[in-house]
Write an enzyme that holds these catalytic residues in place. Structure first.
Site, PDB file in Angstrom:
ATOM      1  N   LYS A  22       0.844  -1.206   0.000  1.00 45.60           N
ATOM      2  CA  LYS A  22       0.000   0.000   0.000  1.00 45.60           C
ATOM      3  C   LYS A  22       0.876   1.251   0.000  1.00 45.60           C
ATOM      4  O   LYS A  22       0.659   2.170  -0.793  1.00 45.60           O
ATOM      5  CB  LYS A  22      -0.871   0.010   1.257  1.00 45.60           C
ATOM      6  CG  LYS A  22      -1.573   1.319   1.542  1.00 45.60           C
ATOM      7  CD  LYS A  22      -2.471   1.268   2.752  1.00 45.60           C
ATOM      8  CE  LYS A  22      -1.776   1.452   4.051  1.00 45.60           C
ATOM      9  NZ  LYS A  22      -1.428   2.850   4.409  1.00 45.60           N
ATOM     10  N   ASN A  23       1.894   1.265   0.866  1.00 39.87           N
ATOM     11  CA  ASN A  23       2.673   2.495   1.053  1.00 39.87           C
ATOM     12  C   ASN A  23       3.721   2.726  -0.023  1.00 39.87           C
ATOM     13  O   ASN A  23       4.407   3.743  -0.017  1.00 39.87           O
ATOM     14  CB  ASN A  23       3.315   2.509   2.440  1.00 39.87           C
ATOM     15  CG  ASN A  23       2.257   2.731   3.516  1.00 39.87           C
ATOM     16  OD1 ASN A  23       1.100   3.030   3.209  1.00 39.87           O
ATOM     17  ND2 ASN A  23       2.632   2.541   4.766  1.00 39.87           N
ATOM     18  N   ARG A  93      -4.988  10.694   4.566  1.00 33.04           N
ATOM     19  CA  ARG A  93      -4.014  11.769   4.645  1.00 33.04           C
ATOM     20  C   ARG A  93      -2.876  11.586   3.645  1.00 33.04           C
ATOM     21  O   ARG A  93      -2.163  12.526   3.317  1.00 33.04           O
ATOM     22  CB  ARG A  93      -3.484  11.928   6.057  1.00 33.04           C
ATOM     23  CG  ARG A  93      -2.854  10.702   6.650  1.00 33.04           C
ATOM     24  CD  ARG A  93      -2.379  11.001   8.029  1.00 33.04           C
ATOM     25  NE  ARG A  93      -1.812  12.310   8.111  1.00 33.04           N
ATOM     26  CZ  ARG A  93      -0.618  12.653   7.655  1.00 33.04           C
ATOM     27  NH1 ARG A  93       0.125  11.752   7.057  1.00 33.04           N
ATOM     28  NH2 ARG A  93      -0.166  13.867   7.757  1.00 33.04           N
ATOM     29  N   CYS A 117      -4.661  12.401  12.957  1.00 25.95           N
ATOM     30  CA  CYS A 117      -5.425  11.157  12.899  1.00 25.95           C
ATOM     31  C   CYS A 117      -5.272  10.500  14.267  1.00 25.95           C
ATOM     32  O   CYS A 117      -4.659  11.055  15.183  1.00 25.95           O
ATOM     33  CB  CYS A 117      -4.905  10.264  11.775  1.00 25.95           C
ATOM     34  SG  CYS A 117      -3.311   9.555  12.146  1.00 25.95           S
ATOM     35  N   ARG A 122       0.479  14.463  12.933  1.00 22.05           N
ATOM     36  CA  ARG A 122       0.855  14.247  11.526  1.00 22.05           C
ATOM     37  C   ARG A 122       1.115  15.576  10.780  1.00 22.05           C
ATOM     38  O   ARG A 122       0.471  15.893   9.800  1.00 22.05           O
ATOM     39  CB  ARG A 122      -0.204  13.438  10.794  1.00 22.05           C
ATOM     40  CG  ARG A 122      -0.691  12.206  11.504  1.00 22.05           C
ATOM     41  CD  ARG A 122       0.358  11.143  11.747  1.00 22.05           C
ATOM     42  NE  ARG A 122       0.853  10.505  10.551  1.00 22.05           N
ATOM     43  CZ  ARG A 122       0.262   9.489   9.929  1.00 22.05           C
ATOM     44  NH1 ARG A 122      -0.886   9.055  10.368  1.00 22.05           N
ATOM     45  NH2 ARG A 122       0.804   8.953   8.844  1.00 22.05           N
ATOM     46  N   ASP A 306       4.924   0.482  12.004  1.00 23.54           N
ATOM     47  CA  ASP A 306       3.697  -0.147  11.496  1.00 23.54           C
ATOM     48  C   ASP A 306       3.566  -1.608  11.927  1.00 23.54           C
ATOM     49  O   ASP A 306       2.565  -2.246  11.635  1.00 23.54           O
ATOM     50  CB  ASP A 306       3.644  -0.065   9.962  1.00 23.54           C
ATOM     51  CG  ASP A 306       3.420   1.359   9.503  1.00 23.54           C
ATOM     52  OD1 ASP A 306       3.574   1.637   8.301  1.00 23.54           O
ATOM     53  OD2 ASP A 306       3.128   2.213  10.360  1.00 23.54           O
TER      54      ASP A 306
END
Ligand code: EPZ
Length: 418
Positions: A22-23, A93, A117, A122, A306
């Site tokens: 995803k990132n 975001r 968040c 952030r 993460d």
């Protein structure tokens, strides 16, 4: 609100296919805005955040075609809007990642401030400072970052903190700038390297990605390309922890073990037998109870923030006491409060959680608060006695493709409730 019902106590066993990262995919889709031709991106994971990004690009007038095998074709030429509105940015975001490409290619961008968040404030001050260093005029007005620049010029940027999307935004902005840009104290995450690989496939000249010093020689245009997104190292780590927390044996396929050194070291320290191949990792817990392992999160190649929530779940049932120190985000222990509902013994002391392992967790209704926290609740439920209901699992759908199908494929008793 979708919920997941999970009956714990079964050792997981089998193979799981890992999806694209995803990132890595989010900045790569944003980077398509830099091209003068159509580009195609492969191994795109089917996730909420990806569909949100595709919607954002579509709203700008960019043509996006999703093929059945999750290859995505992006033609940025019809672009007519240079903005990312609040109603989309507030749901994701990472929309901030269109900032660099829009300014780099079109000299303008109006991107809503992402706001905070669940895990922290952030801020994006380092993104803004880097663009200003490259000659952009940046105003923060009415909740938007309004950027204008005739043509960005190369600059020597020293990032005060290691920021992943900050590094990515500035790397993208520098591709079409006039001259050379050096980014010092750059993030070294594999996803940054993957983005650089995509940019260079389009004709950019990015060197040093994966190190803390990235050098970009500006060029005049970027052409089309095809690029496959790298496997998701965090999804991989999550499934390996699922094997460890249930005492089972899990093989993650189509992944990249070389990006998981810090995580594999901690899984071995927890008592797992971990073997790797070129594109697979196998964890065998052999029915053993994990040993408590101390965790301290750091930018890559340190232990990834993460994966912090997932290891907190593992430590909840481990033999011994562990400390977990979160050094990246200021509020990333929300999962601890929910894990305590399952019987976990956790004490929070500022940036450190002290986890005293208990032999068994017991099922209870719990609520997800953010993406990785929800993953840790699913992991804990897989080890808890009885049926756990995890609520607000829309957080999970943002970052894990077909989580319940993949877990069912490993023998988990898990189903989605309407
Ligand atoms: C990226 O977020 C990831 N998201 C996050 O993954 C990940 O947790 C994080 O990097 C750290 O690895 C994406 O890649 C889309 P940062 P990012 O900028 O870039 C401070 C997930 O679960 N900072 O590296 O937003 C910031 O407050 C998500 O998939 C500034 O002070 O994180 C934080 O303390 C969650 N000013 C630290 O730097 C800035 O301008 C690291 O943040 C930018 C950041």
């Amino acid at each position: 609100m979708h919920k997941l019902a999970i009956v714990g106590g079964r050792p997981l066993a089998g193979d799981v296919r890992i999806s694209g990262a995803k990132n890595a995919c989010l900045p790569i889709l944003a980077a398509c805005l830099l091209a003068d031709d159509e580009v195609t991106v492969g191994n795109v994971p089917h996730l909420r955040d990806i569909t949100t990004t595709i919607e954002l690009l579509g709203r700008m007038g960019v043509e996006v075609t999703v093929h059945e095998d999750m290859r995505v074709a992006v033609d940025p030429r019809p672009i007519r809007e240079y903005s990312a509105p609040y109603d989309l940015v507030k749901t994701m975001r990472a929309s901030i990642l269109v900032l660099g490409p829009l300014v780099g290619r079109h000299g303008r961008a109006d991107v809503s401030l992402p706001g905070g968040c669940a895990i922290g404030a952030r801020p994006v001050d380092l993104h803004v400072a880097g663009l200003r260093a490259m000659g952009a005029d940046v105003e923060i007005v009415d909740g938007y970052i309004r950027v204008r620049a005739k043509r960005l010029r190369g600059a020597h940027i020293v990032l005060d903190k290691v920021t992943v999307t900050g590094t990515e935004n500035l790397m993208m902005a520098a591709c079409l700038a006039d001259g050379e840009t050096v980014i010092e104290n750059a993030a070294r995450e594999p996803e940054v390297e993957d983005l650089a690989g995509f940019l260079n496939a389009m004709g950019a000249r990015v060197a040093g990605a994966g190190t803390n010093r990235i050098i970009v020689q500006g060029v005049t245009r970027l052409h089309g390309a095809h690029y496959d997104v790298q496997p998701d190292r965090i999804e991989t780590g999550t499934f390996l922890v699922a094997g460890a927390i249930t005492g089972g044996r899990v093989r993650a396929r189509r992944t990249a073990p070389q990006y998981l050194e810090a995580v594999l070291a901690k899984l071995r320290a927890a008592g797992a037998t971990v073997t790797t191949g070129p594109d697979w990792v196998e964890l065998d817990m052999g029915g053993r109870r994990p040993v408590a392992v101390d965790i301290s999160t750091d930018p890559y190649p340190g232990f990834p923030t993460d994966m912090q929530a997932q290891f907190m779940a593992l430590n909840c049932i481990a033999d011994g006491v562990a400390t977990i120190t979160e050094n990246i985000f200021e509020n990333r222990f929300m999962h601890a409060l929910e894990l305590q509902r399952l019987g976990a013994n956790i004490r929070i002391e500022g940036p450190t959680a002290v986890v005293v392992g208990v032999p068994r967790l017991r099922a209870a209704p719990v609520m997800a608060t953010d993406l990785r926290a929800s993953a840790s609740l699913v992991l804990a439920a897989l080890a808890a006695e009885g049926e756990t209901i995890v609520d607000r699992i829309y957080h999970i759908d943002r970052g894990y493709e077909c989580l319940e199908e993949k877990l069912r494929g490993l023998g988990a008793d898990i189903r989605r409730l309407a």
